[in-house]
Design an enzyme around this catalytic site. Structure first.
Site, short mmCIF file in Angstrom:
data_model
loop_
_atom_site.label_atom_id
_atom_site.label_comp_id
_atom_site.label_asym_id
_atom_site.label_seq_id
_atom_site.Cartn_x
_atom_site.Cartn_y
_atom_site.Cartn_z
N LYS A 221 0.82 -1.21 0.00
CA LYS A 221 0.00 0.00 0.00
C LYS A 221 0.86 1.27 0.00
O LYS A 221 2.06 1.24 0.30
CB LYS A 221 -0.95 0.00 1.20
CG LYS A 221 -2.10 -0.98 1.03
CD LYS A 221 -3.12 -0.88 2.15
CE LYS A 221 -4.34 -1.76 1.86
NZ LYS A 221 -5.35 -1.71 2.93
N ARG A 255 -3.51 -10.29 5.03
CA ARG A 255 -4.08 -10.26 3.68
C ARG A 255 -3.01 -9.69 2.76
O ARG A 255 -2.64 -8.52 2.90
CB ARG A 255 -5.35 -9.42 3.66
CG ARG A 255 -6.05 -9.37 2.31
CD ARG A 255 -7.30 -8.51 2.37
NE ARG A 255 -7.99 -8.47 1.08
CZ ARG A 255 -7.72 -7.60 0.10
NH1 ARG A 255 -6.78 -6.69 0.27
NH2 ARG A 255 -8.40 -7.63 -1.04
#
Length: 274
Positions: A221, A255
């Site tokens: 991210k 995740r």
């Protein structure tokens, strides 16, 4: 802690990995990468072989300012993929990344095992009731607004306290309907600034007070690659660092896009708690 996935008890006292399969054209890292049956099945098989316990399938990109996708288009994208994967790998525990109850219902009826909802039921008033009727595990994430508006909703009185209160309310609503297996996701990057993401991670152990399994999704991210002045493609090392921190602070599920490296993080950090 255990969750019941299609009659199989998954013990989360030992952390597990959830591999990401985006079938959207515009996801921030792998959008459009897996767009034919062969590449999808190859990617899923690769993640399963590397040790993924869950495969998370998403057909609606939730990156900031992502294009809106109609429910019809979301179903058209995701249902054939659910059927494809489960035909090839019948024992796969598929997680469905959706905030729409109708999509959730159809995918569970097609054989998926759990639902991963970025809105914790706030973008679809019938989601919690649907999950209760389906008797499946439910991942509820913290977010404000929608993917299109969330970056304008980052004002908090006290970030961690506000997020904890959000979960206490959403879990109470779920419990009232009879939902048993709830997993919480603090929502890194969702309605949070760069600094707030790191504040949340630094205090992640406080979420143990909720007594629910904790899912962490920081894989590649912008909170990583902006700090390192690089790109999502070059953010694997940074991802592993933050995954290790998350594990040390109590994460039950990682995740990720890169399963092998996440499994390695788990193996090494578990040695530290022996």
């Amino acid at each position: 802690m255990t969750i019941n996935c299609k009659g199989q008890l998954i013990n989360l006292s030992s952390p597990k990995v959830m591999g990401i399969l985006n079938i959207t054209p515009d996801s921030f890292y792998d959008g459009g990468k897996h767009k034919d049956e062969k590449s999808i099945l190859h990617h899923v098989e690769h993640m399963l072989n590397e040790g993924a316990t869950f495969i998370d399938v998403g057909a609606y990109s939730s990156r900031p300012n992502a294009d809106h996708v109609s429910e019809t288009d979301e179903l058209r994208r995701i249902l054939p993929i659910v059927n494809l994967i489960l035909k090839a790998f019948p024992s796969t525990l598929l997680s469905i990344d959706t905030f729409r109850s109708h999509v959730a219902k159809q995918c569970i009826e097609a054989g998926a095992a759990l639902i991963n909802d970025i809105s914790a039921g706030q973008l679809d008033d019938t989601m919690l009731k649907t999950i209760a009727d389906l008797h499946v595990p439910y991942i509820m994430m913290h977010m404000r607004g929608t993917p299109q508006t969330m970056q304008q909703q980052t004002n908090y009185d006290n970030l961690v306290k506000d997020v904890l209160f959000y979960f206490s309310e959403r879990i109470a609503a779920a419990k009232a309907l009879g939902i048993i297996d709830v997993i919480i996701d603090p929502g890194f990057g969702f309605a949070k600034t760069l600094e707030q993401n790191y504040e949340l991670l630094s205090k992640l152990e406080l979420f143990k007070i909720i007594e629910k399994p904790l899912l962490v999704g920081v894989s590649r991210k912008s909170m990583i690659y902006k700090i390192l002045e690089t790109s999502a493609n070059k953010a694997l090392n940074g991802t592993s660092v933050l995954n290790t921190v998350a594990l040390q602070k109590g994460a039950s599920i990682l995740r990720v896009h890169d399963v092998k490296e996440a499994i390695e993080c788990i193996k090494l950090t578990e040695l530290l708690s022996c």
